[in-house]
Design a protein around this motif. Structure first.
Motif, PDB file in Angstrom:
ATOM      1  N   LEU A 114      19.078  -9.844 -19.592  1.00  0.00           N
ATOM      2  CA  LEU A 114      20.416  -9.585 -20.146  1.00  0.00           C
ATOM      3  C   LEU A 114      21.489  -9.801 -19.073  1.00  0.00           C
ATOM      4  O   LEU A 114      22.525 -10.424 -19.327  1.00  0.00           O
ATOM      5  N   ILE A 125      20.239  -4.702 -26.977  1.00  0.00           N
ATOM      6  CA  ILE A 125      21.061  -5.819 -26.505  1.00  0.00           C
ATOM      7  C   ILE A 125      22.391  -5.845 -27.266  1.00  0.00           C
ATOM      8  O   ILE A 125      23.437  -6.158 -26.688  1.00  0.00           O
ATOM      9  N   SER A 148      21.780 -13.517 -18.440  1.00  0.00           N
ATOM     10  CA  SER A 148      22.389 -14.223 -19.570  1.00  0.00           C
ATOM     11  C   SER A 148      23.892 -14.008 -19.620  1.00  0.00           C
ATOM     12  O   SER A 148      24.637 -14.889 -20.035  1.00  0.00           O
ATOM     13  N   LEU A 149      24.343 -12.809 -19.212  1.00  0.00           N
ATOM     14  CA  LEU A 149      25.781 -12.524 -19.239  1.00  0.00           C
ATOM     15  C   LEU A 149      26.464 -12.926 -17.932  1.00  0.00           C
ATOM     16  O   LEU A 149      27.661 -12.708 -17.763  1.00  0.00           O
ATOM     17  N   LEU A 184      29.055  -4.309 -22.031  1.00  0.00           N
ATOM     18  CA  LEU A 184      29.172  -5.033 -20.751  1.00  0.00           C
ATOM     19  C   LEU A 184      30.242  -6.127 -20.831  1.00  0.00           C
ATOM     20  O   LEU A 184      30.963  -6.357 -19.866  1.00  0.00           O
ATOM     21  N   THR A 185      30.360  -6.763 -21.998  1.00  0.00           N
ATOM     22  CA  THR A 185      31.382  -7.811 -22.109  1.00  0.00           C
ATOM     23  C   THR A 185      32.784  -7.204 -22.167  1.00  0.00           C
ATOM     24  O   THR A 185      33.769  -7.900 -21.976  1.00  0.00           O
ATOM     25  N   LEU A 222      24.430  -2.939 -25.589  1.00  0.00           N
ATOM     26  CA  LEU A 222      24.731  -3.146 -24.167  1.00  0.00           C
ATOM     27  C   LEU A 222      25.596  -4.390 -23.941  1.00  0.00           C
ATOM     28  O   LEU A 222      26.512  -4.367 -23.119  1.00  0.00           O
ATOM     29  N   SER A 223      25.325  -5.455 -24.693  1.00  0.00           N
ATOM     30  CA  SER A 223      26.156  -6.655 -24.536  1.00  0.00           C
ATOM     31  C   SER A 223      27.582  -6.351 -24.949  1.00  0.00           C
ATOM     32  O   SER A 223      28.529  -6.759 -24.280  1.00  0.00           O
ATOM     33  N   GLY A 224      27.721  -5.632 -26.070  1.00  0.00           N
ATOM     34  CA  GLY A 224      29.063  -5.281 -26.546  1.00  0.00           C
ATOM     35  C   GLY A 224      29.840  -4.546 -25.474  1.00  0.00           C
ATOM     36  O   GLY A 224      31.026  -4.818 -25.240  1.00  0.00           O
TER      37      GLY A 224
END
Ligand code: SF4
Length: 430
Positions: free
Chosen positions: A277, A244, A280-281, A251-252, A247-249
């Motif tokens: 995920l 996470i 949430s995003l 995707l954002t 991937l969050s880093g």
């Protein structure tokens, strides 16, 4: 919500499975939602088990499922597997290019090739030509662990030597990334020379920070859609954080068109966590229950952990609309945090008070909370589906019940001075 980097779009699947679009934004295409993939954990040649596993993963929400095909018996199983499943299937090919040709022949929907272990240009060309004829895409999947040459001993020595030499001066990541990009560019040239653009790229590492740096670099240099993942992330407990974080880093920053979270565990968790995920995003519209629950604290007076687990397990299959459900341990912080929930329960003193869109509908003993909450959720879903009410329609302030005599816990007691406001601790020896 996040501006996505435009990429070429590829299509995976057919009429039977439904087509999953990956990427988009270039050539007049609209970016597709970020898809969630996983991979079976069992042997592909065990046909019935493999079919059961794929169907279970599809039911959990996987958009695409990958299977390993290390041997001829695995590709031989593909026809039956494709007949009895209804989600796009990717054949994961390493070392033996013939497995790719056999998988294409069997009708698979996509091939994954690893530049680290299929490097012979004629072999790669043969796979490209087969995929071109079958009109299916290829993922070029680079992994940190397999990027260094394995077959050619001389080349391996050089690559390892260079890697460690740089490593000594603290340039490990920079050099490894350079090596990966060089190999990827070399490999992608084969596809360009063959005029084959139906390609996605992945560039996985075990390290979250390195994964972010690698995909940022790949995204700058290539227009192909990107498949994100952290490889060998470990068990779910640590793998989730590692995946996470990376991937969050990405995707954002708008990087990434499809994801696979990988755990040393049941792949159903990979699908569940990948979807969560996305929700949430705000990258995908939620399907099913949006469960809010308090972490519990010293005020708790019911077995909230068990209640939350049961609510989640039971409602996951029952609720198909994005209904917000709050399970809160008490009336101290609960009401504020549960505001906006369609259905909420506040527990305390072995009881639960249930609200539906802000209106109190029940006050039941602990033993009845689960069943009553499930009944209220399913009844509310029926009303939404019948068009009688709308999700999130009433953002009502939930007025906390008077805990005295109702729940027997909370700030009212403190305010009335029924509970000591502070306690001085005497530490032995001081
Ligand atoms: S809702 Fe109540 S029990 Fe739950 S964490 Fe907040 S204060 Fe504690």
């Amino acid at each position: 919500m996040f501006e996505r980097k435009p990429t070429r779009q590829i299509r995976v699947g057919n009429e039977k499975t439904g087509v999953v679009l990956i990427g988009g934004g270039l050539d007049g295409t609209t970016p597709a939602p970020v898809s969630v993939q996983t991979m079976t954990a069992g042997y592909t040649y065990e046909i019935d088990r493999c079919i059961a596993e794929i169907n279970r993963l599809a039911a959990a929400g996987a958009d695409i499922v990958r299977v390993a095909v290390p041997e001829r018996k695995d590709t031989a199983a593909l026809r039956d597997i494709l007949d009895q499943t209804s989600v796009p299937i990717v054949a994961d090919v390493h070392f033996h290019f013939k497995r790719a040709l056999e998988a294409v022949e069997a009708g698979v929907h996509k091939i994954r090739l690893n530049p680290g272990n299929i490097q012979d240009r004629d072999q790669v060309n043969a796979v490209i030509d087969a995929c071109k004829d079958a009109k299916i895409p290829i993922r070029v999947g680079v992994n940190e662990g397999s990027i260094i040459e394995r077959k050619d001993k001389e080349k391996r020595k050089q690559e390892l030597g260079a890697y460690f030499e740089k490593n000594l001066i603290g340039g490990k990541q920079a050099h490894l990334l350079g090596l990966i990009i060089a190999k990827l560019e070399e490999y992608m040239d084969i596809f360009r020379e063959r005029d084959f653009a139906d390609v996605s790229i992945s560039c996985k590492s075990m390290d979250a920070a390195f994964t972010i740096a690698a995909y940022q670099e790949v995204s700058k240099r290539f227009d192909e859609p990107l498949h994100l993942g952290v490889t060998h992330a470990g068990p779910r407990e640590t793998g989730a954080i590692r995946s996470i974080a990376a991937l969050s880093g990405l995707l954002t920053q708008g990087i990434g068109d499809t994801v696979r979270i990988s755990y040393a565990s049941d792949p159903v968790y990979e699908v569940e966590d990948g979807l969560e995920l996305m929700y949430s995003l705000g990258l995908r519209e939620r399907a099913g229950i949006d469960l809010i629950a308090c972490p519990t604290c010293g005020r708790i007076q019911v077995d909230l952990f068990t209640l939350v687990q049961n609510v989640r397990a039971k409602l996951a299959s029952e609720i198909t609309i994005p209904m917000k459900v709050a399970v809160m341990g008490c009336v101290v912080n609960g009401p504020g945090e549960a505001e906006g929930a369609d259905v909420a329960v506040f527990a305390g003193d072995k009881k639960g008070i249930i609200y539906v869109q802000g209106e109190r509908v029940a006050n039941v003993p602990e033993s009845e909370i689960l069943d009553r909450l499930l009944d209220e959720c399913t009844a509310f879903q029926r009303k939404v589906l019948a068009g009688e009410v709308k999700l999130g329609e009433k953002v009502v302030e939930i007025v906390p019940p008077d805990p005295i005599g109702e729940l027997g816990s909370g700030f009212e007691k403190i305010a009335r001075g029924d509970v000591e406001k502070s306690t001085s601790l005497t530490i032995k020896g001081n």
